[in-house]
Every structure is written in structure tokens, then in C-alpha cells.
Design a protein around this motif. Structure first.
Motif, mmCIF file in Angstrom:
data_model
loop_
_atom_site.group_PDB
_atom_site.id
_atom_site.type_symbol
_atom_site.label_atom_id
_atom_site.label_comp_id
_atom_site.label_asym_id
_atom_site.label_seq_id
_atom_site.Cartn_x
_atom_site.Cartn_y
_atom_site.Cartn_z
ATOM 1 N N TRP A 26 11.889 -1.014 -20.786
ATOM 2 C CA TRP A 26 11.608 -1.682 -22.053
ATOM 3 C C TRP A 26 10.448 -2.655 -21.910
ATOM 4 C CZ3 TRP A 26 11.353 -1.968 -26.969
ATOM 5 C CH2 TRP A 26 11.237 -3.188 -27.623
ATOM 6 N N LEU A 27 10.422 -3.408 -20.841
ATOM 7 C CA LEU A 27 9.353 -4.383 -20.640
ATOM 8 C C LEU A 27 7.996 -3.694 -20.472
ATOM 9 C CD1 LEU A 27 11.211 -6.839 -18.243
ATOM 10 C CD2 LEU A 27 10.781 -7.131 -20.694
ATOM 11 N N GLU A 28 7.981 -2.584 -19.775
ATOM 12 C CA GLU A 28 6.728 -1.846 -19.617
ATOM 13 C C GLU A 28 6.285 -1.204 -20.928
ATOM 14 O OE1 GLU A 28 7.770 0.761 -16.439
ATOM 15 O OE2 GLU A 28 7.691 -0.832 -14.916
ATOM 16 N N LEU A 29 7.254 -0.729 -21.711
ATOM 17 C CA LEU A 29 6.929 -0.095 -22.984
ATOM 18 C C LEU A 29 6.266 -1.070 -23.943
ATOM 19 C CD1 LEU A 29 7.267 2.614 -24.516
ATOM 20 C CD2 LEU A 29 9.480 1.765 -25.334
ATOM 21 N N ARG A 30 6.687 -2.332 -23.915
ATOM 22 C CA ARG A 30 6.180 -3.311 -24.870
ATOM 23 C C ARG A 30 4.938 -4.057 -24.383
ATOM 24 N NH1 ARG A 30 10.163 -8.215 -25.892
ATOM 25 N NH2 ARG A 30 8.202 -9.190 -26.562
ATOM 26 N N GLU A 31 4.510 -3.823 -23.147
ATOM 27 C CA GLU A 31 3.460 -4.673 -22.582
ATOM 28 C C GLU A 31 2.151 -4.624 -23.365
ATOM 29 O OE1 GLU A 31 1.180 -5.764 -18.392
ATOM 30 O OE2 GLU A 31 3.022 -4.573 -18.354
ATOM 31 N N SER A 32 1.710 -3.444 -23.782
ATOM 32 C CA SER A 32 0.436 -3.381 -24.498
ATOM 33 C C SER A 32 0.530 -4.067 -25.860
ATOM 34 C CB SER A 32 -0.028 -1.931 -24.656
ATOM 35 O OG SER A 32 0.899 -1.189 -25.437
ATOM 36 N N ALA A 33 1.669 -3.941 -26.536
ATOM 37 C CA ALA A 33 1.854 -4.631 -27.812
ATOM 38 C C ALA A 33 1.885 -6.141 -27.616
ATOM 39 C CB ALA A 33 3.131 -4.153 -28.501
ATOM 40 N N GLU B 249 11.961 2.683 -30.120
ATOM 41 C CA GLU B 249 12.908 1.938 -29.303
ATOM 42 C C GLU B 249 13.216 0.588 -29.939
ATOM 43 O OE1 GLU B 249 15.553 1.725 -26.178
ATOM 44 O OE2 GLU B 249 14.357 3.408 -26.912
ATOM 45 N N TRP B 250 12.182 -0.060 -30.510
ATOM 46 C CA TRP B 250 12.425 -1.316 -31.211
ATOM 47 C C TRP B 250 13.367 -1.097 -32.391
ATOM 48 C CZ3 TRP B 250 11.448 -2.435 -36.327
ATOM 49 C CH2 TRP B 250 11.741 -3.757 -36.702
ATOM 50 N N LEU B 251 13.162 -0.034 -33.157
ATOM 51 C CA LEU B 251 14.035 0.261 -34.294
ATOM 52 C C LEU B 251 15.484 0.412 -33.847
ATOM 53 C CD1 LEU B 251 11.899 2.827 -36.320
ATOM 54 C CD2 LEU B 251 12.924 0.738 -37.271
ATOM 55 N N ARG B 252 15.701 1.159 -32.771
ATOM 56 C CA ARG B 252 17.076 1.362 -32.294
ATOM 57 C C ARG B 252 17.717 0.031 -31.914
ATOM 58 N NH1 ARG B 252 14.251 5.657 -29.565
ATOM 59 N NH2 ARG B 252 14.695 7.672 -30.569
#
Length: 304
Positions: free
Chosen positions: A13-20, A248-251
Motif C-alpha cells: 500500500w505504501l509503495e502504491l501511494r508513493e507517486s500520489a 485500492e483507496w476506494l476499497r
């Protein structure tokens, strides 16, 4: 915040959100911070920066290359796996080419004291304030004030989400999610969307000068509508990676709302299917509002 009570975030999750996160953080606060750190009475040969709740180290990867001079980052987290990942992937070069070194400390960040922060040039954190309690925020502000060090605290949720196109259930889901963010967790009343206001008050009461700047996530294809500020989309906005982040954020958003209000579950299931389908089709845009906070000791502050 105890090492057992704190929320746990997966590396994925942390890696998925890093660019945002990187696109959202407020660079507008950095000029004031740089001036503060560069003043001769305070300028150390090496900046010592403590990253609280560092996760995989995204804050350091964003900030270290934006500050001049040699830096030593001390990464704090209670998860040894995250500390290992953060140390391995840390930035090693400052903005002016100076060396950046890294060490780690595992433990309870809520127990930091002014003595423990002695010699610290900057305390920083990302997505941390909203999972703290008022007492913990007050303690952090007091420790920073006692040590005379500034704090840059990024990406705290503020309780506002915009989804385009709108859905009749948006407001109800958002309200339940915000209530979940403010929940009592093992005797700890989390601040959630109230964290930025509470931290601003806490640092101001300690004599700090506080600036707050918006740092919203802007998720969705194109990013060129007025709601997204116009202009060219940031890197990765239309990518599969961003679609995965939005899904993933929506879920998580809907799941937390239903945890808070189980009566929403039947309607929320259909809502989530609609939203995920729109996301997969490239038809959904989301703004998740956050704020960044910079607190400088008043007696040393130089904010224009």
C-alpha cells in the motif's frame, strides 16, 4: 502511540501511494524551511532529520533531494521490515550533491522528548498526524519546542473527498469514513480529520509559527478539468498504477465506512461495484484532500 496500538500499513500500500504522495506534498512550504535551516546561528555542518513513522521512506526520498547540505536521516518506525526497506531505498544525495546518510530507530514515536530530539534539525512525518491522539500531538509539539526544532508534517486527511461524477451515496460514505477516522481505538481517541487543526493549535501554544498548505491527491485520467486545477497531468496520472491506487483507496474508504456503520453494507457493496467499474473504465476522478503543516520555533521563525 504505542508500537502495538498503531495502525499497520503494508509495504504494498505504501509503495502504491508513493507517486500520489509525492505529487501532492506542498513544495510551497519549503522556501521558509530552507531559510530557517540555512540561518547561520542554526546552520549545522550536517542536518539531522528525524522521519517519524517513516514507512518505506517516501518522505525522505521526496525531501532529501530538495534540501542543500549534508544530511543524516534517522528513520523511526515500529515495523522492522519497513525500516529495512526504508533504509535500503533511501536517497543518498542532497540537492547540492552533498552526502545523505541514514540510520534507523525502532520504537514508540509518541515517547519522543525534547531531550531525545536534542541536536535534531528537523522533525518530519507523512500521513501520521491523523492517526495520533490529541495528547500525542500535544506531546510532539512540546518535544519539538523544547528542542527548538521545526516540524514538517505532510499529508494529513482533512475529511473532504470529491468524486466525479457524483453519486447519491458519496456524502453518507464520507461521513461514516470520517467517523471511523475519529474512532476510539484501544482507548486512544484518534484525531482523524481534526488532526491539522489540533496540531496547529498545539504548536502555536508552544510558541511556534505555523503555516498550513493544501496537499490533495488528484486521482483519475487526464487531470485537466477545472476541479483538478487544469494543466498537464502529473507523471503516472493516467497509468495503470494510478488506477490501481484509486481502486485500492476506494476499497479501503468504503470498507472503513462500513466498519463504522454496518447498516451501510448492502448499499455500499453496490456502490463500490459502480465506482470500481467507473475507475476501470477511466471515468472516475477523485480528489482526496490533505494538508501539510510547517511549524517553526517563533523566536527563530522567518516566514514571509
Amino acid at each position: 502511540m504505542s508500537t502495538t496500538d498503531a495502525p499497520r500499513y503494508t509495504p504494498e500500500w505504501l509503495e502504491l501511494r508513493e507517486s500520489a504522495d509525492a505529487a501532492a506534498r506542498a513544495p510551497q512550504l519549503l522556501d521558509s524551511l530552507r531559510r530557517h535551516l540555512a540561518d547561520p546561528p542554526r546552520r549545522a555542518r550536517e542536518l539531522v532529520i528525524r522521519d517519524l513513522g517513516c514507512g518505506t521512506g517516501s518522505m525522505g526520498r521526496w525531501l532529501a533531494p530538495r534540501l542543500n547540505g549534508p544530511q543524516h536521516w534517522i528513520l523511526h518506525d515500529r515495523d522492522p521490515d519497513l525500516l529495512d526497506r526504508a533504509r535500503a531505498a533511501a536517497s543518498r544525495t542532497a540537492a547540492d550533491g552533498s552526502r545523505v546518510t541514514v540510520s534507523t530507530e525502532r520504537g514508540d514515536i509518541a515517547r519522543l522528548t525534547a531531550d531525545g530530539l536534542a541536536g535534531t534539525s528537523l522533525v518530519t512525518a507523512s500521513a501520521l498526524l491523523d492517526v495520533l491522539t490529541r495528547d500525542e500531538v500535544d506531546g510532539l509539539a512540546a518535544a519539538c519546542a523544547g528542542a527548538g526544532c521545526p516540524a514538517l508534517l505532510a499529508l494529513s486527511v482533512v475529511g473532504r473527498v470529491e468524486l466525479t461524477p457524483a453519486d447519491p451515496l458519496d456524502t453518507e460514505i464520507a461521513g461514516a469514513f470520517n467517523a471511523h477516522q475519529r474512532r476510539s481505538d484501544r482507548g486512544r481517541r484518534l484525531l482523524g480529520p481534526d488532526a491539522v487543526a489540533a496540531a496547529s493549535e498545539a504548536f502555536a501554544q508552544q510558541g511556534a509559527t505555523v503555516r498550513v498548505h493544501a496537499s490533495p491527491w488528484r486521482l483519475g485520467p487526464g487531470g485537466t478539468s477545472p476541479a483538478f486545477g487544469g494543466g498537464t497531468p502529473t507523471q503516472g496520472e493516467a497509468s495503470g498504477g494510478e488506477s490501481a491506487l484509486t481502486a485500492e483507496w476506494l476499497r479501503g474508504w468504503v470498507g472503513a465506512a462500513c466498519e463504522q456503520r454496518p447498516d451501510l453494507a448492502s448499499r455500499a457493496d453496490a456502490y463500490l461495484r459502480r465506482r470500481l467499474a467507473a475507475c476501470a473504465a477511466g471515468e472516475l476522478r477523485v480528489v482526496v484532500h490533505h494538508s501539510d503543516l510547517l511549524a517553526l520555533p517563533r523566536q527563530q521563525a522567518r516566514i514571509s
